[in-house]
Design an enzyme around this catalytic site. Sequence first.
Site, PDB file in Angstrom:
ATOM      1  N   LYS A 110     -35.184 -24.327 -99.221  1.00  0.00           N
ATOM      2  CA  LYS A 110     -35.483 -23.180-100.074  1.00  0.00           C
ATOM      3  C   LYS A 110     -36.903 -22.651 -99.846  1.00  0.00           C
ATOM      4  O   LYS A 110     -37.190 -21.503-100.144  1.00  0.00           O
ATOM      5  CB  LYS A 110     -35.249 -23.534-101.534  1.00  0.00           C
ATOM      6  CG  LYS A 110     -33.763 -23.708-101.828  1.00  0.00           C
ATOM      7  CD  LYS A 110     -33.458 -23.889-103.285  1.00  0.00           C
ATOM      8  CE  LYS A 110     -31.958 -23.858-103.538  1.00  0.00           C
ATOM      9  NZ  LYS A 110     -31.265 -25.071-103.062  1.00  0.00           N
TER      10      LYS A 110
HETATM   11  C1  LIG Z   1     -29.915 -25.141-102.682  1.00  0.00           C
HETATM   12  C2  LIG Z   1     -29.540 -26.224-101.741  1.00  0.00           C
HETATM   13  C3  LIG Z   1     -28.315 -26.207-101.027  1.00  0.00           C
HETATM   14  C4  LIG Z   1     -27.251 -25.150-101.242  1.00  0.00           C
HETATM   15  O1  LIG Z   1     -27.629 -23.863-100.817  1.00  0.00           O
HETATM   16  P1  LIG Z   1     -26.834 -22.579-101.355  1.00  0.00           P
HETATM   17  O2  LIG Z   1     -27.594 -21.424-100.815  1.00  0.00           O
HETATM   18  O3  LIG Z   1     -26.890 -22.668-102.864  1.00  0.00           O
HETATM   19  O4  LIG Z   1     -25.445 -22.676-100.861  1.00  0.00           O
HETATM   20  C5  LIG Z   1     -28.081 -27.215-100.098  1.00  0.00           C
HETATM   21  N1  LIG Z   1     -28.965 -28.218 -99.915  1.00  0.00           N
HETATM   22  C6  LIG Z   1     -30.146 -28.274-100.577  1.00  0.00           C
HETATM   23  C7  LIG Z   1     -31.070 -29.409-100.320  1.00  0.00           C
HETATM   24  C8  LIG Z   1     -30.478 -27.282-101.514  1.00  0.00           C
HETATM   25  O5  LIG Z   1     -31.643 -27.366-102.185  1.00  0.00           O
END
Ligand SMILES: *Cc1c(COP(=O)(O)O)cnc(C)c1O
Length: 462
Positions: A110
């Site tokens: 993120k």
């Molecule tokens: C947010 C997240 C996901 C999922 O991503 P999306 O965009 O919600 O599908 C997968 N792995 C980690 C470590 C995350 O923080």
Amino acid sequence: MKYISTRGGIAPIPFTEAVMMGLAGDGGLLLPETIPVVDDTTLDRWRVLSYPDLATAVISLFAADLEPEVLAGLTRRSYAVFNHPEVVPLVERGGITVMELFHGPTLAFKDIALQFLGNLFEYLLGRDGRRMNILGATSGDTGSAAIHGVRGKAGINIFILHPHGRVSPVQELQMTTVTDANVFNIAIKGTFDDGQAMVKSIFSDAAFKEKYHLGAVNSINWARIVAQVVYYIYAALRLGGEGKRVDFSVPTGNFGDIFAGFIARWMLGGRIGRLVLATNGNDILSRFVNQGEYSRSAVVRTSSPSMDIQVASNFERFLFYLYDKDPGRVSAAINEFAASGRLLFSAAEQETTREIFAADMVDEAATIATIREVFAADGYLFDPHTAVGVRAGMAHKLDDVPMVCLATAHPAKFGAAVKRAIGREPELPPSLAGLDKLESRCRILSADEGEIRQYLAANALI
Ligand SMILES: *Cc1c(COP(=O)(O)O)cnc(C)c1O
């Protein structure tokens, strides 16, 4: 290029306005009117670019109203804080290619979108002489990445609610040790759902929202999606040549990351083949792909908590395309889902979906086994989210097509799950090792909306 809503209720707006709007004014999600398709000459030019410069090139196609030099400054600053020279390195492990997206400040993917969004917000607010108070509730990952994205930025304060004593120690420290004056961590005496419900309720008070310039950083902001499109293209340029395709496997929760893959696939024509949608036991999306039914059920807790999601907030964007860009059908479907908790798809729609996506649900046992097996064979550790994607990616790997599995978090962020797999916790990387010795700051409040509003009002930029 202008942006429109999946529900058709707003006049087209430019990129920077779409970024500031977040959720479309009619309750829908914003999308570009057209998706640019990239020709071979451009791709050859892109192949030699560094990650930040590729980000500038890709994002500029979607951001007509942002000067190229400004955008270049934002992407360079956003990716200079990553602790790997390639930003998103590709490594070969266990017969697949792992794209490590966890070299940012909070060791989760993120950061890639939220570092960019933080810099973009700061620039736009400064340019327009405006302020923003970001309010959000987190169960862990998003909150810390958002805090690190805007810490120390001018014109922005951030208020993040987390459930007191219910996030992992590492996640808590990643938030509370950020002591910049514009960061307000709030531990509420309640659950994540309590926090989210209060945030929703505060946002629905239009007068309060306006008075305190409330803003959100959730995954529906288009700037987050477009920042994620970049790494798919980066990988495809490095692994796929003339007439060669690359497949991706994506651990999925809110459909944000894999939707970025869908956009990248569209831009690159046949260079990106199948997108493997991997879910944990919260399998609404894998059931959608495999059974043609999108139906809500109860959230189950897993070792990959950032994917413990039932209703995927970005799914509406894909629906818009599946329904031939018909906003009336999207609105009707959203209403139907709200009423019945269920959407069904025609044979033709299912076929279209399966040309783009393959999908698997990976349960807890398979997740832990994947961590264990790859570690035993290769000495390489996956976090549980990544392991879900890797398991599904291995199952759908074709002999002559590279499978890029997105590694979305560093294993040390989810030490307890790793310990279940290999009998011990992973070593802490330097950025986590000293956290418990740093000064920390956090306000503990009750799960009471009045108290939260008071705290906000007393500390907001106005
Ligand atoms: C947010 C997240 C996901 C999922 O991503 P999306 O965009 O919600 O599908 C997968 N792995 C980690 C470590 C995350 O923080």
